[in-house]
Each structure stands twice: as structure tokens, then as C-alpha cells.
Design an enzyme around this catalytic site. Structure first.
Site, PDB file in Angstrom:
ATOM      1  N   GLU A   1       1.107  -0.732   0.246  1.00  0.00           N
ATOM      2  CA  GLU A   1      -0.380  -0.492  -0.142  1.00  0.00           C
ATOM      3  C   GLU A   1       1.262   1.614  -0.465  1.00  0.00           C
ATOM      4  O   GLU A   1       1.568   1.726   1.069  1.00  0.00           O
ATOM      5  CB  GLU A   1      -0.893   0.338   0.782  1.00  0.00           C
ATOM      6  CG  GLU A   1      -1.910  -1.457   1.188  1.00  0.00           C
ATOM      7  CD  GLU A   1      -2.841  -1.168   0.652  1.00  0.00           C
ATOM      8  OE1 GLU A   1      -3.469  -0.561   0.464  1.00  0.00           O
ATOM      9  OE2 GLU A   1      -3.271  -2.736  -0.322  1.00  0.00           O
TER      10      GLU A   1
ATOM     11  N   CYS B   1      -3.837   7.464   4.376  1.00  0.00           N
ATOM     12  CA  CYS B   1      -3.775   7.789   2.788  1.00  0.00           C
ATOM     13  C   CYS B   1      -5.119   7.856   1.869  1.00  0.00           C
ATOM     14  O   CYS B   1      -5.051   8.002   1.321  1.00  0.00           O
ATOM     15  CB  CYS B   1      -3.521   5.868   2.258  1.00  0.00           C
ATOM     16  SG  CYS B   1      -3.807   4.945   3.538  1.00  0.00           S
TER      17      CYS B   1
END
Length: 504
Positions: free
Chosen positions: A273, A310
Site C-alpha cells: 500500500e 492514505c
């Protein structure tokens, strides 16, 4: 509630390798309190190749036993980890607040998310569909040739290396989603803790270690290491006993791990990620009816946790018109009143300042938030540009990790949904803040550079699929078949038999 001072009596500065505390011999690191600018005790010496070898050897030895545990046994194990974390919840919260500078309420919520993820995967294990059981019975009299008895199920990949994230000391770290889903799949886990929160990592690691012992599982089911990314991290990813990697962090670090894993004699998957900019689209109808109301809500999402998420709304693409003007006015006023807040580390704060400076040279500055005097202070920033400039300047398409956002004026956003499906892993309408929910339908990920593999999710129950692979059993004697694909369905699972989903 006011955070108490972290209790350092539980902390030893040691790694955990197959149930045993081990002190490294390398570079000493200490956690840094972004709010006070002070280093925290104890010091944590880095580990080295010998520690990687010991942890991976123990994980490989544990794998045969651990993958053979039942779904119920692993479910109880995950629930024991959650209970152990809750038993030392106050110590974890106090230490994580000190190491991250994040508000106590945020860390408290993250503890709940962490234990919730563990319990979610316990439910997934008991429900059983993760097994992917399929049976195509033999058709002996089929013409022109008979069909064999063919069955399929998922099995665990093997030991998994997990890298803790800087911005989530708990939910994406030692006992976070990668660890929970890998353990649920039947994979031993070796965690490389993040330097930003070593004390929090040790506390949580001990909670897992105690659960391993309490469940009478092999000690190598879990290990916790400290070390540098270029050295210990690469050694971990390239160890032949590691069969998959879970990572949350920067694009540069993630792509380095992907390259290292791909260059092995036996390449392995890296579920990284990484960084990507998160677009929010403000449509004409919403702007016309409630543009002024959307502004403060947007800024609250932008500045939450100093923008260190994020899913932070770093790019807003909005249809031009009077409604957008009202939105911009409200957002400008809210940002101007936003206090400076601490970022996780001085390095992250420096990168944020550099990113804001780049945007200042390419876009129109609308407003800055209040200034701060600490070396980790995040001063919110709001910029504006037009669609032509966004498309022509690569610098405007780069993520700035922190409380900064770019507003883009455009004429139209027709045919938006089909385009977004090709660009994103999650499409969200009418929602602030933009964080993810841990549930069965959630997708956290998307096409590169958001992740290294867009076919999976790191959040939600489908995360377990990253650490499984299918095995086909053809004409295997019934006495040797695993229970999940046995004829009498002893586990009472939903299975696909001859193409039809049934529990019979």
C-alpha cells in the site's frame, strides 16, 4: 480523558523472536515525541541478518503445524490477541500518543479498529467461505471421455513478512490488518516494526506473543524485529522461507521491496500500500445546494490527524460556478483558523514542507493555516488551479502527505463513474471524512501507484485472500481428502458442487 504518562516498565528495548526476547546489537533508535520534541526511552538496538534468519527459520518450522490448525482454533487465537491488547489498552494508548503526537481520541479509536479487525477475521474463519471449496464430481460415463473427480480449496502460502506503517501505530502495524489476515489464513508472521513507534510495537508484540503461548501454538508463529529497511527489511523480503509480504508506506520503499521480491530465485507477491493522490469530485448539484456547508466538512477531513491518512482528500475536482465560490470561501475561512498540529516525524514534516513549496510555485495559494513553532508542525495549505494546468503539470499530480489540498476548477465531469472504476479501488459519494470502514465490502487499494497489486484489498474480510492459494485435488482417495472438500461436508460449509452453491 487526559492521556496518562506512558508506563515504560513494560518496555525492554528487545525484539521478540519465536517467543523469546532478544536484544539487537546494531544502531540504537529511540522513539521521538513530536509534541514535545523529546526522545523516549528505552533505546531499541537494530537486529541483523542473524535475527532475520532465526525468525524466518522458526516461522518455517511453525508453518506445518500452524496451517493445520482448525478455523476455530485460529479464530480463538485471534480473539485472544484482541483481548490481550485490550488488557493493556491504557499503556498502549499512552505510549502511542507519546510516540506519534496523534490525539488520544484518534489512538483510542485505532485500538478499537485493531481489535475489531482481529475479531472480524475470527468471524471470517468460522463462516468458512474463505476456504473456496469447490467439487466437480466424477462423471464416469461422460462421452467422449469420462471426467475425473476434481476438487479445490485454498491453503496458506507460508510465512509472511509484515512491515509496520508510520501513520497507523496500531491498525496497520504489528497486529494490524496484514498480520490479522495472514494469521487468519494460516501463515506465521514476522513483523518488522516501524522506527517511529517501537514502544507501541513491543507492547502489541508481547500481546501477540502471550496469545501464541496461551493457545499452545508453535513459538515461531510470530516474531517481531527492529532494523533498517535497506538492510534488515531487504534481508527479510529475500529470505527464501518468506512467501509473501504486506507493506504500508512510501512509494519508494514499496517499489524497492517489490523489486527485491521479484529478483529472488523464487519471486513472491508483495502487497504494498503506497502513495497516491486521492481525488474528491464536487458535482454541480451538491455545490449549488450546499457549497458553503461542504467547505468546513472538507477542511475537517483534510486536517484530521495532520492529513496523515492514505485517504486524505488531497485533490478536489469541482464544477465551476457560484456554488464552488461559496465552497471556496467557506473552506478558506476554515483553513485560516486551523491550528498547526504535529506530524509523526521530523522527516515527514520536512517532506510535507517541500511538497507545499512545490505546489506554491505551480498553483495559486488560497490560504495557509496557523503557523507552528515546532520542527514537526503541519501548517495546513489550500491551493487552486484549473483543469488544463493539472493535466499538463506532473508536479500537481503528486501526493503531498499532510494537510494540503489542491482545488481544480473544471467545466464538466460527465461520464465520471466508468472512468473512476479504472483508476480507483473505492468510489465514495457524499462522505466526510474519507476514511475506510473495516467491513466485508471494503476495498483499500487500487491501481498503481496506490498499490503494487490492484487485485486485492488490505482492509476488509477479503484481505485474507492475499495469503492463500488454490490447490486442486484430482481423483484423491476419499480417506485422504481435507475435511472442507470431503463428501459428507463435516464442516457444514457452503461449497460450489458441480457449479452450484450449496451447503449439502
Amino acid at each position: 480523558m487526559t492521556a496518562t504518562m506512558p508506563d515504560t516498565s513494560r518496555l525492554t528495548g528487545r525484539m521478540l523472536i519465536a517467543g523469546s526476547p532478544v536484544r539487537g546489537s546494531g544502531t540504537l533508535i529511540r522513539a521521538f515525541n513530536p509534541s514535545t520534541g523529546q526522545e523516549l526511552e528505552p533505546a531499541y538496538p537494530y537486529g541483523d541478518q542473524s535475527h532475520v534468519d532465526a525468525a524466518c527459520s522458526a516461522a518455517a518450522e511453525a508453518f506445518a503445524v500452524y496451517r493445520s490448525t482448525t478455523s476455530e482454533q485460529r479464530g480463538e487465537f485471534l480473539e485472544a490477541i484482541a483481548a490481550n491488547i485490550e488488557a493493556i489498552r491504557d499503556d498502549i494508548i499512552a505510549r502511542a500518543v507519546a510516540e506519534s503526537g496523534l490525539p488520544e481520541a484518534r489512538i483510542t479509536g485505532e485500538v478499537g479498529r485493531t481489535t475489531g479487525q482481529l475479531r472480524l477475521f475470527a468471524e471470517v474463519l468460522r463462516e468458512g467461505s474463505w476456504n473456496g471449496a469447490r467439487i466437480d464430481p466424477a462423471v464416469r460415463d461422460r462421452k467422449p471421455s469420462p471426467r475425473a473427480d476434481i476438487r479445490q480449496r485454498f491453503i496458506a502460502l507460508g510465512p509472511v513478512a509484515v512491515f509496520g506503517a508510520s501513520n497507523f501505530p496500531l491498525a496497520f502495524s504489528v497486529a494490524g490488518g496484514d498480520t490479522a489476515s495472514a494469521l487468519a489464513a494460516g501463515c506465521p508472521v514476522v513483523v518488522k516494526a516501524h522506527d517511529a513507534h517501537p514502544g507501541t510495537s513491543e507492547l502489541v508484540g508481547c500481546a501477540i506473543n502471550d496469545a501464541v503461548a496461551g493457545a499452545d501454538l508453535p513459538a515461531g508463529t510470530f516474531s517481531l524485529l527492529f532494523g533498517s529497511g535497506p538492510d534488515l527489511g531487504i534481508a527479510l523480503v529475500t529470505d527464501p522461507r518468506v512467501k509473501a509480504v504486506g507493506f504500508t508506506g512510501s512509494r519508494s520503499a514499496g517499489t524497492t521491496l517489490v523489486a527485491a521480491a521479484a529478483s529472488r530465485p523464487e519471486p513472491i507477491p508483495v502487497y504494498a500500500e503506497m502513495s497516491s493522490i486521492n481525488p474528491v469530485f464536487l458535482l454541480g448539484g451538491a455545490l449549488a445546494t450546499r457549497g458553503a456547508d461542504l467547505g468546513p466538512a472538507f477542511v475537517a477531513s483534510l486536517t484530521m490527524g495532520s492529513g496523515q491518512f492514505c485517504t486524505n482528500p488531497g485533490l478536489v475536482i469541482a464544477v465551476d460556478g457560484p456554488g464552488l465560490d461559496a465552497f471556496l470561501t467557506a473552506a478558506r475561512d476554515a483553513v485560516a483558523q486551523a491550528p498547526a498540529t504535529p506530524m509523526l516525524t521530523p522527516g515527514i514534516a520536512e517532506n510535507y514542507a517541500a511538497g507545499v513549496n512545490t505546489l506554491s510555485s505551480e498553483a495559486d495559494l488560497i490560504v495557509r493555516g496557523e503557523a507552528g513553532d515546532s520542527q514537526t508542525a503541519c501548517r495546513a495549505a489550500l491551493f487552486a488551479t484549473d483543469a488544463k494546468s493539472l493535466l499538463s503539470l506532473q508536479s500537481l499530480q503528486t501526493e503531498v502527505f499532510g494537510s494540503s489540498s489542491l482545488i481544480v476548477r473544471c467545466d464538466d465531469v460527465r461520464r465520471l463513474l466508468p472512468l473512476l472504476e479504472l483508476k480507483a479501488g473505492r468510489i465514495l459519494f457524499d462522505g466526510w471524512p474519507t476514511g475506510v470502514e473495516v467491513c466485508h465490502a471494503m476495498v483499500h487499494g487500487g491501481p498503481y501507484p496506490a498499490t503494487s497489486d490492484s487485485r486485492s484489498t488490505s482492509v476488509g474480510s477479503r484481505a485474507i485472500e492475499r495469503f492463500l492459494r488454490p490447490v486442486c485435488y484430482q481423483n484423491v482417495p476419499k480417506t485422504l481428502l481435507p475435511s472442507v472438500i470431503a463428501d459428507d461436508n463435516p464442516d457444514h460449509l457452503w461449497r460450489r458442487i458441480d457449479g452450484r452453491l450449496t451447503q449439502d
